[in-house]
Design an enzyme around this catalytic site. Structure first.
Site, short mmCIF file in Angstrom:
data_model
loop_
_atom_site.label_atom_id
_atom_site.label_comp_id
_atom_site.label_asym_id
_atom_site.label_seq_id
_atom_site.Cartn_x
_atom_site.Cartn_y
_atom_site.Cartn_z
N CYS A 43 49.46 -17.72 -22.34
CA CYS A 43 50.67 -17.89 -21.73
C CYS A 43 51.90 -18.51 -22.47
O CYS A 43 52.99 -18.06 -22.81
CB CYS A 43 50.59 -18.57 -20.39
SG CYS A 43 51.89 -18.80 -19.48
N LYS A 51 57.78 -14.58 -24.59
CA LYS A 51 58.12 -13.13 -23.93
C LYS A 51 59.43 -13.41 -22.99
O LYS A 51 60.46 -12.76 -22.99
CB LYS A 51 56.97 -12.50 -23.17
CG LYS A 51 57.28 -11.15 -22.56
CD LYS A 51 57.81 -11.19 -21.08
CE LYS A 51 57.24 -11.98 -20.06
NZ LYS A 51 56.06 -11.46 -19.68
N TYR A 184 52.29 -3.54 -18.31
CA TYR A 184 53.02 -4.48 -18.19
C TYR A 184 53.80 -4.80 -19.63
O TYR A 184 54.90 -5.01 -19.80
CB TYR A 184 52.31 -5.70 -17.90
CG TYR A 184 51.94 -6.02 -16.63
CD1 TYR A 184 52.93 -7.23 -15.69
CD2 TYR A 184 51.01 -5.70 -15.81
CE1 TYR A 184 52.36 -7.45 -14.67
CE2 TYR A 184 50.63 -6.09 -14.68
CZ TYR A 184 51.12 -6.77 -13.75
OH TYR A 184 50.72 -7.32 -12.70
N HIS A 443 74.27 -13.62 2.98
CA HIS A 443 75.10 -12.73 2.49
C HIS A 443 76.34 -13.30 1.47
O HIS A 443 76.74 -14.43 1.80
CB HIS A 443 76.11 -12.01 3.93
CG HIS A 443 76.76 -11.00 3.54
ND1 HIS A 443 76.45 -9.73 3.23
CD2 HIS A 443 78.09 -10.91 3.59
CE1 HIS A 443 77.44 -9.12 3.06
NE2 HIS A 443 78.44 -9.56 3.30
N GLU A 448 69.04 -9.56 0.97
CA GLU A 448 69.37 -9.62 2.37
C GLU A 448 68.83 -8.39 2.87
O GLU A 448 68.51 -7.91 4.08
CB GLU A 448 70.63 -9.89 2.72
CG GLU A 448 71.92 -8.71 2.14
CD GLU A 448 73.37 -9.09 2.64
OE1 GLU A 448 73.44 -9.15 4.00
OE2 GLU A 448 74.10 -9.01 1.88
P1 NDP Z 1 47.87 -2.82 -18.95
O1 NDP Z 1 46.43 -2.68 -18.43
O2 NDP Z 1 49.02 -3.20 -17.72
O3 NDP Z 1 48.51 -1.57 -19.74
C1 NDP Z 1 47.77 -0.89 -20.96
C2 NDP Z 1 48.31 0.47 -20.96
O4 NDP Z 1 47.98 1.02 -22.17
C3 NDP Z 1 48.39 1.26 -19.92
O5 NDP Z 1 49.40 2.12 -19.68
C4 NDP Z 1 47.23 2.31 -20.56
O6 NDP Z 1 47.15 3.58 -19.98
C5 NDP Z 1 47.35 2.10 -22.01
N1 NDP Z 1 46.12 2.52 -22.95
C6 NDP Z 1 44.88 2.06 -22.53
N2 NDP Z 1 44.16 2.62 -23.28
C7 NDP Z 1 44.67 3.27 -24.17
C8 NDP Z 1 44.36 4.07 -25.32
N3 NDP Z 1 42.92 4.31 -25.74
N4 NDP Z 1 45.30 4.66 -25.90
C9 NDP Z 1 46.47 5.03 -25.43
N5 NDP Z 1 46.89 4.12 -24.44
C10 NDP Z 1 45.91 3.37 -23.76
O7 NDP Z 1 47.81 -3.78 -20.12
P2 NDP Z 1 48.90 -4.53 -20.78
O8 NDP Z 1 48.39 -4.78 -22.30
O9 NDP Z 1 50.27 -4.00 -20.78
O10 NDP Z 1 48.77 -6.03 -20.33
C11 NDP Z 1 47.40 -6.70 -19.95
C12 NDP Z 1 47.60 -7.54 -18.76
O11 NDP Z 1 48.35 -8.75 -19.17
C13 NDP Z 1 48.23 -6.89 -17.60
O12 NDP Z 1 47.26 -6.28 -16.99
C14 NDP Z 1 48.55 -8.09 -16.59
O13 NDP Z 1 47.62 -8.69 -15.94
C15 NDP Z 1 48.89 -9.32 -17.88
N6 NDP Z 1 50.52 -9.30 -17.91
C16 NDP Z 1 51.23 -9.83 -17.10
C17 NDP Z 1 52.53 -9.77 -17.26
C18 NDP Z 1 53.36 -10.27 -16.03
O14 NDP Z 1 52.89 -11.01 -15.30
N7 NDP Z 1 54.58 -10.21 -16.10
C19 NDP Z 1 53.09 -9.67 -18.38
C20 NDP Z 1 52.41 -9.08 -19.38
C21 NDP Z 1 50.76 -9.11 -19.35
P3 NDP Z 1 46.56 4.04 -18.51
O15 NDP Z 1 47.46 3.69 -17.60
O16 NDP Z 1 46.36 5.46 -18.76
O17 NDP Z 1 45.21 3.28 -18.44
#
Ligand code: NDP
Length: 458
Positions: A43, A51, A184, A443, A448
């Site tokens: 974080c 970020k 995300y 408002h 709202e």
């Molecule tokens: P996510 O799980 O959100 O997304 C991973 C993405 O990568 C998905 O779109 C997935 O596709 C794709 N993917 C997975 N495997 C492959 C592959 N082999 N080839 C190509 N694409 C692939 O992970 P993130 O890394 O974005 O984030 C991790 C976690 O971190 C989040 O789940 C969240 O909990 C946390 N986070 C929270 C934030 C916030 O609160 N604002 C900000 C950033 C991270 P598919 O959908 O098809 O599986």
């Protein structure tokens, strides 16, 4: 004092580990925390905090556009990535030092080393220079978090793909970038890099970005990102990466053909960071996602070993890790068994525009067999109407028919992250739509609309 060196030994000084260590030490326990890096975890050091600063930096050009629309003679000028990056890192150093100072103030010993299990009460600590010692603890808490995952099916990814960890330390801003993934991190960095002037192409293997989010949110965000200039290619996945003679990354696509980018970011998910912990020594087997299995009290199958945060892959969010840490301390040191309730966790995605969401998506409500009504609105915020733009805010309430309780709130638009925090209280408290509607509107605001939605979707 027990027969062990420590009452509690925490592995990992991220959000969850630091909170657990401090709270236990404040109760008079002898506590140490092992950390290979600086205190702060994902974080603070390579996630939410840096970020968010990048989000702020990248929003400036849009604000300058607005400024012009409101009559200011404003120019974006040029962006100095090096100056921003170094200031961002300096801020992280400051925050990490605060984490360390707070640990020390609470009486926690910080050990800069890698910890691995020898047995259920014994850890081997290895420093960067290779020095080793053994320590024992009555209770051990695994709070090592997660790490970016790179797909194995695509040759060249390990050598030429960047991960989110690299994004904060780029030696220079690329002119063009592909972002692989639709979660995300992918959508957040797409917005950031686009805002900073990079030509961004998002490559997602599925049909719709942000799997798991409400379908209308997914569509709305996708349209808004496209409107702003991010190119989104769905059902598109790299099968090979290599460098050309100019050092640019050539991506061979599953759809046929190649595309060349200065840099390629892989935002393809994260995996629990259990490697090197020697969980075998305890007989703990990570689940199919690599996570440490725990019961509702964060206890592993070994009685004195607990795990919290991303390493357990429950809800991988900083505030959740902190709540799990508090519940752990209540359970273990205050004789108050507490299972953190993972229902109705509000969350924000700092995409541009932002998403705020809490409760069930429409698909989840259907899957649970709940009868519900849907209220939605799409509107141009007054600020956008004034300057002349096409961007719209989207809001959606899902209301259980029999109880009138609002069971899902979803929003895409400016300040959604701020707004959803308060909507989260109402959803957690199981307030009814009638109670939402009885709340006086503020408002003129966008929020709202949430208390004035009248028309059910037919
Ligand atoms: P996510 O799980 O959100 O997304 C991973 C993405 O990568 C998905 O779109 C997935 O596709 C794709 N993917 C997975 N495997 C492959 C592959 N082999 N080839 C190509 N694409 C692939 O992970 P993130 O890394 O974005 O984030 C991790 C976690 O971190 C989040 O789940 C969240 O909990 C946390 N986070 C929270 C934030 C916030 O609160 N604002 C900000 C950033 C991270 P598919 O959908 O098809 O599986």
């Amino acid at each position: 004092m027990t027969k062990y060196d420590y009452d509690l030994f925490v592995i990992g000084a991220g959000s969850g580990g630091v909170r657990a260590a401090r709270l236990a030490a404040q109760l008079g326990k002898k506590v140490a925390v092992a950390e290979e890096d600086r205190p702060g975890g994902t974080c603070v050091l390579r996630g939410c905090v840096p970020k968010k600063f990048m989000v702020y930096a990248s929003e400036v050009p849009e604000q300058i556009d607005y400024a012009r629309g409101f009559g200011w003679d404003a120019q974006a000028g040029s962006f100095d990535w090096n100056a921003f990056r170094d200031r961002n890192q300096a801020e992280l150093t400051r925050l990490s030092q605060i984490y360390s100072a707070n640990l020390v103030k609470a009486g926690v010993e910080i050990v800069n080393a890698h910890a691995a299990f020898a047995d259920a009460h014994t850890l081997v600590l290895t420093t960067k220079s290779g020095g080793q010692r053994r320590v024992t603890a009555d209770t051990i808490l695994i709070a090592v978090g997660g790490w970016p995952f790179l797909p194995q099916h695509c040759p060249g990814v390990a050598e030429h793909g960047l991960t989110s960890n690299d994004m904060f330390l780029l030696p220079e801003l690329p002119k063009t970038m592909a972002i692989v993934g639709g979660g995300y991190i992918a959508v957040e960095f797409a917005g950031i890099m686009h805002g900073l002037g990079v030509d961004v192409t998002l490559l997602y293997r599925g049909q719709k970005i942000l799997r798991g989010f409400d379908d209308e949110v997914r569509d709305h965000l996708s349209n808004e990102m496209t409107l702003r200039g991010v190119k989104i290619h769905t059902e598109c996945d790299p099968v090979k990466l290599h460098l050309d003679e100019k050092g640019r990354t050539v991506v061979t696509l599953n759809t046929g053909g190649t595309a060349t980018f200065d840099k390629v970011l892989y935002a393809s998910g994260r995996k629990p960071k259990t490697e090197g912990l020697n969980l075998d020594a305890l007989g703990i087997k990570p689940d199919v996602h690599g996570a440490v299995p725990v019961d509702p009290f964060s206890r592993t199958e070994v009685e004195n070993v607990y795990a919290i945060g991303d390493v357990t892959n429950r809800a991988n969010l900083t505030p959740v890790a902190i709540r799990e840490a508090i519940a752990f301390v209540e359970t273990v040191y205050k004789a108050n068994p507490t299972a953190y309730d993972h229902e109705n966790i509000p969350t924000a995605v700092f995409s541009q525009p932002q998403i705020g969401t809490v409760g069930l998506t429409e698909a989840e409500a259907v899957e649970k067999g709940i009868e519900f009504d849907v209220y939605t609105t799409r509107f141009k915020p007054m600020k956008t109407s004034f300057v002349g733009g096409n961007s719209r805010i989207f809001m959606k309430l899902i209301v259980e028919r029999k109880s009138d309780v609002v069971i899902g709130v979803h929003m895409v638009g400016g300040d959604a992250g701020e707004i959803i925090q308060l909507a989260g209280i109402a959803v957690k408290a199981k307030l009814t739509k009638a109670q939402w509607d009885a709340t006086c509107a503020v408002h003129p605001t966008a929020a709202e609309e949430l208390v004035t939605l009248k028309d059910k979707r037919a």
